[in-house]
Write an enzyme that holds these catalytic residues in place. Sequence first.
Site, PDB file in Angstrom:
ATOM      1  N   PRO A 145      50.918  47.840  39.571  1.00  0.00           N
ATOM      2  CA  PRO A 145      52.060  48.540  40.146  1.00  0.00           C
ATOM      3  C   PRO A 145      51.735  49.946  40.641  1.00  0.00           C
ATOM      4  O   PRO A 145      50.955  50.669  40.033  1.00  0.00           O
ATOM      5  CB  PRO A 145      53.069  48.592  38.993  1.00  0.00           C
ATOM      6  CG  PRO A 145      52.282  48.368  37.758  1.00  0.00           C
ATOM      7  CD  PRO A 145      51.116  47.527  38.153  1.00  0.00           C
ATOM      8  N   ASN A 146      52.345  50.263  41.760  1.00  0.00           N
ATOM      9  CA  ASN A 146      52.302  51.579  42.403  1.00  0.00           C
ATOM     10  C   ASN A 146      50.966  51.923  43.052  1.00  0.00           C
ATOM     11  O   ASN A 146      50.848  52.967  43.688  1.00  0.00           O
ATOM     12  CB  ASN A 146      52.717  52.692  41.427  1.00  0.00           C
ATOM     13  CG  ASN A 146      54.128  52.504  40.940  1.00  0.00           C
ATOM     14  OD1 ASN A 146      55.031  52.253  41.733  1.00  0.00           O
ATOM     15  ND2 ASN A 146      54.322  52.583  39.637  1.00  0.00           N
TER      16      ASN A 146
ATOM     17  N   ARG B  58      50.646  59.119  46.284  1.00  0.00           N
ATOM     18  CA  ARG B  58      51.139  59.235  44.909  1.00  0.00           C
ATOM     19  C   ARG B  58      50.249  60.176  44.102  1.00  0.00           C
ATOM     20  O   ARG B  58      49.068  59.902  43.904  1.00  0.00           O
ATOM     21  CB  ARG B  58      51.140  57.856  44.246  1.00  0.00           C
ATOM     22  CG  ARG B  58      51.530  57.897  42.797  1.00  0.00           C
ATOM     23  CD  ARG B  58      51.368  56.538  42.142  1.00  0.00           C
ATOM     24  NE  ARG B  58      51.679  56.639  40.733  1.00  0.00           N
ATOM     25  CZ  ARG B  58      51.079  55.931  39.798  1.00  0.00           C
ATOM     26  NH1 ARG B  58      50.144  55.064  40.110  1.00  0.00           N
ATOM     27  NH2 ARG B  58      51.418  56.085  38.541  1.00  0.00           N
TER      28      ARG B  58
ATOM     29  N   TYR C  69      45.149  60.961  41.517  1.00  0.00           N
ATOM     30  CA  TYR C  69      44.593  59.724  42.067  1.00  0.00           C
ATOM     31  C   TYR C  69      43.807  59.916  43.359  1.00  0.00           C
ATOM     32  O   TYR C  69      43.206  58.970  43.852  1.00  0.00           O
ATOM     33  CB  TYR C  69      45.720  58.711  42.296  1.00  0.00           C
ATOM     34  CG  TYR C  69      46.465  58.379  41.029  1.00  0.00           C
ATOM     35  CD1 TYR C  69      45.856  57.649  40.017  1.00  0.00           C
ATOM     36  CD2 TYR C  69      47.765  58.819  40.828  1.00  0.00           C
ATOM     37  CE1 TYR C  69      46.527  57.356  38.845  1.00  0.00           C
ATOM     38  CE2 TYR C  69      48.450  58.527  39.659  1.00  0.00           C
ATOM     39  CZ  TYR C  69      47.822  57.795  38.672  1.00  0.00           C
ATOM     40  OH  TYR C  69      48.491  57.510  37.508  1.00  0.00           O
TER      41      TYR C  69
ATOM     42  N   ASN D  38      42.518  46.645  38.259  1.00  0.00           N
ATOM     43  CA  ASN D  38      43.150  47.908  37.897  1.00  0.00           C
ATOM     44  C   ASN D  38      44.600  47.544  37.581  1.00  0.00           C
ATOM     45  O   ASN D  38      45.413  47.405  38.489  1.00  0.00           O
ATOM     46  CB  ASN D  38      43.085  48.928  39.032  1.00  0.00           C
ATOM     47  CG  ASN D  38      43.704  50.258  38.647  1.00  0.00           C
ATOM     48  OD1 ASN D  38      44.460  50.348  37.686  1.00  0.00           O
ATOM     49  ND2 ASN D  38      43.401  51.290  39.410  1.00  0.00           N
TER      50      ASN D  38
ATOM     51  N   ALA E  21      49.968  50.659  35.295  1.00  0.00           N
ATOM     52  CA  ALA E  21      50.742  50.900  34.074  1.00  0.00           C
ATOM     53  C   ALA E  21      50.726  49.711  33.119  1.00  0.00           C
ATOM     54  O   ALA E  21      50.915  49.886  31.915  1.00  0.00           O
ATOM     55  CB  ALA E  21      52.181  51.261  34.432  1.00  0.00           C
TER      56      ALA E  21
ATOM     57  N   HIS F  13      48.753  49.517  29.576  1.00  0.00           N
ATOM     58  CA  HIS F  13      49.165  50.059  28.290  1.00  0.00           C
ATOM     59  C   HIS F  13      50.056  49.136  27.473  1.00  0.00           C
ATOM     60  O   HIS F  13      50.241  49.378  26.284  1.00  0.00           O
ATOM     61  CB  HIS F  13      49.877  51.401  28.507  1.00  0.00           C
ATOM     62  CG  HIS F  13      49.152  52.263  29.486  1.00  0.00           C
ATOM     63  ND1 HIS F  13      47.889  52.768  29.242  1.00  0.00           N
ATOM     64  CD2 HIS F  13      49.477  52.659  30.745  1.00  0.00           C
ATOM     65  CE1 HIS F  13      47.487  53.458  30.304  1.00  0.00           C
ATOM     66  NE2 HIS F  13      48.424  53.403  31.226  1.00  0.00           N
TER      67      HIS F  13
ATOM     68  N   ASP G  37      46.581  38.184  28.021  1.00  0.00           N
ATOM     69  CA  ASP G  37      46.466  36.767  27.684  1.00  0.00           C
ATOM     70  C   ASP G  37      46.015  35.933  28.877  1.00  0.00           C
ATOM     71  O   ASP G  37      45.236  34.994  28.722  1.00  0.00           O
ATOM     72  CB  ASP G  37      47.794  36.238  27.144  1.00  0.00           C
ATOM     73  CG  ASP G  37      48.109  36.737  25.742  1.00  0.00           C
ATOM     74  OD1 ASP G  37      47.224  37.343  25.097  1.00  0.00           O
ATOM     75  OD2 ASP G  37      49.255  36.529  25.296  1.00  0.00           O
TER      76      ASP G  37
ATOM     77  N   GLU H 182      37.687  46.093  34.005  1.00  0.00           N
ATOM     78  CA  GLU H 182      38.870  46.920  34.234  1.00  0.00           C
ATOM     79  C   GLU H 182      38.428  48.260  34.806  1.00  0.00           C
ATOM     80  O   GLU H 182      37.466  48.855  34.313  1.00  0.00           O
ATOM     81  CB  GLU H 182      39.620  47.130  32.919  1.00  0.00           C
ATOM     82  CG  GLU H 182      40.899  47.920  33.082  1.00  0.00           C
ATOM     83  CD  GLU H 182      41.738  47.943  31.816  1.00  0.00           C
ATOM     84  OE1 GLU H 182      42.232  49.030  31.477  1.00  0.00           O
ATOM     85  OE2 GLU H 182      41.899  46.881  31.178  1.00  0.00           O
TER      86      GLU H 182
ATOM     87  N   HIS I 130      39.831  52.166  36.498  1.00  0.00           N
ATOM     88  CA  HIS I 130      40.903  53.145  36.694  1.00  0.00           C
ATOM     89  C   HIS I 130      40.342  54.330  37.452  1.00  0.00           C
ATOM     90  O   HIS I 130      39.200  54.741  37.221  1.00  0.00           O
ATOM     91  CB  HIS I 130      41.471  53.618  35.352  1.00  0.00           C
ATOM     92  CG  HIS I 130      42.178  52.538  34.616  1.00  0.00           C
ATOM     93  ND1 HIS I 130      43.462  52.158  34.918  1.00  0.00           N
ATOM     94  CD2 HIS I 130      41.759  51.723  33.619  1.00  0.00           C
ATOM     95  CE1 HIS I 130      43.812  51.165  34.123  1.00  0.00           C
ATOM     96  NE2 HIS I 130      42.793  50.877  33.332  1.00  0.00           N
ATOM     97  N   LEU I 131      41.147  54.881  38.333  1.00  0.00           N
ATOM     98  CA  LEU I 131      40.730  56.047  39.104  1.00  0.00           C
ATOM     99  C   LEU I 131      40.587  57.278  38.219  1.00  0.00           C
ATOM    100  O   LEU I 131      39.639  58.046  38.350  1.00  0.00           O
ATOM    101  CB  LEU I 131      41.748  56.323  40.216  1.00  0.00           C
ATOM    102  CG  LEU I 131      41.883  55.218  41.266  1.00  0.00           C
ATOM    103  CD1 LEU I 131      43.125  55.445  42.103  1.00  0.00           C
ATOM    104  CD2 LEU I 131      40.653  55.161  42.136  1.00  0.00           C
ATOM    105  N   SER I 132      41.541  57.467  37.322  1.00  0.00           N
ATOM    106  CA  SER I 132      41.530  58.655  36.467  1.00  0.00           C
ATOM    107  C   SER I 132      40.964  58.308  35.093  1.00  0.00           C
ATOM    108  O   SER I 132      40.919  57.142  34.698  1.00  0.00           O
ATOM    109  CB  SER I 132      42.947  59.221  36.321  1.00  0.00           C
ATOM    110  OG  SER I 132      43.784  58.302  35.644  1.00  0.00           O
TER     111      SER I 132
ATOM    112  N   ARG J  34      44.543  62.003  29.998  1.00  0.00           N
ATOM    113  CA  ARG J  34      45.935  61.908  30.442  1.00  0.00           C
ATOM    114  C   ARG J  34      46.876  61.967  29.242  1.00  0.00           C
ATOM    115  O   ARG J  34      46.466  62.211  28.109  1.00  0.00           O
ATOM    116  CB  ARG J  34      46.139  60.594  31.220  1.00  0.00           C
ATOM    117  CG  ARG J  34      45.194  60.346  32.392  1.00  0.00           C
ATOM    118  CD  ARG J  34      45.578  61.068  33.660  1.00  0.00           C
ATOM    119  NE  ARG J  34      46.948  60.878  34.070  1.00  0.00           N
ATOM    120  CZ  ARG J  34      47.404  59.851  34.788  1.00  0.00           C
ATOM    121  NH1 ARG J  34      46.587  58.903  35.192  1.00  0.00           N
ATOM    122  NH2 ARG J  34      48.678  59.784  35.121  1.00  0.00           N
TER     123      ARG J  34
ATOM    124  N   ARG K 168      49.017  56.934  27.702  1.00  0.00           N
ATOM    125  CA  ARG K 168      48.097  56.290  28.646  1.00  0.00           C
ATOM    126  C   ARG K 168      46.703  56.077  28.057  1.00  0.00           C
ATOM    127  O   ARG K 168      45.833  55.514  28.699  1.00  0.00           O
ATOM    128  CB  ARG K 168      47.961  57.136  29.910  1.00  0.00           C
ATOM    129  CG  ARG K 168      49.214  57.241  30.727  1.00  0.00           C
ATOM    130  CD  ARG K 168      48.921  57.945  32.042  1.00  0.00           C
ATOM    131  NE  ARG K 168      50.113  58.372  32.712  1.00  0.00           N
ATOM    132  CZ  ARG K 168      50.839  57.603  33.539  1.00  0.00           C
ATOM    133  NH1 ARG K 168      50.474  56.373  33.780  1.00  0.00           N
ATOM    134  NH2 ARG K 168      51.922  58.089  34.110  1.00  0.00           N
TER     135      ARG K 168
END
Length: 154
Positions: A9-10, A17, A22, A73, A76, A79, A86, A97, A99-101, A106, A110
Site C-alpha cells: 500500500p501507498n 509521498r 522515501y 516490499n 505497512a 508490521h 502465511d 523483503e 524497504h526503502l527506509s 523509524r 514500524r
Amino acid sequence: MKILVLNGPNLNLLGIREPEIYGKVSLEEIEKDLTGFAENQGVEIIFYQKNGEGELIDLIHRYYREIDGILINPGAYTHYSIALRDALLAVGKPAVEVHLSNLYKREEFRQHSVTAGACIGYIAGFGVDSYRLGLIALIDYLKRRDNDGASGKA
C-alpha cells in the site's frame, strides 16, 4: 528465471509521498530500473503494486507455479499482515523483503516485521537501491540453489 515483484500500500505514491523518507524516485522508475537490470541477467520480472492485502495475496496464489522467487516490499502490511506472511510461507518460494527506509530508525511500531520471517533475507535503508540489492541477492540465491541441486549438494 522469473521473479514476482510485489509492492504494498501507498507505494504507488513514491516520489511524492514523504520524499524526505522515501526519496523522489517514482515506483515506475524503480520498475524500469529493475526490469532493465533483470533483463541483463536473463531474468524476467512480473511487477505489481496493490493497496489491498487480499490483492497481494491473490497475486502470490496466482503466480507461484510459474515463478522462481518473490521480491516484496509489503509497505505497512510488514508490521501486521499475518495473512501475507502465511501466503509467502504457503507457496514455498524464496522471498526477499525490501524497504526503502531503515525501519529501525523509524517509529517504534514500524520496527517489527511479521513478514520478514517468511523470507530468506531482508534489505532495508538503502533507498531505491534496496530493490536492486534485493533482486541481486535473490537471483544469486536461486542460481546457487539450482547449481547445488544440479551437482547433488544439499
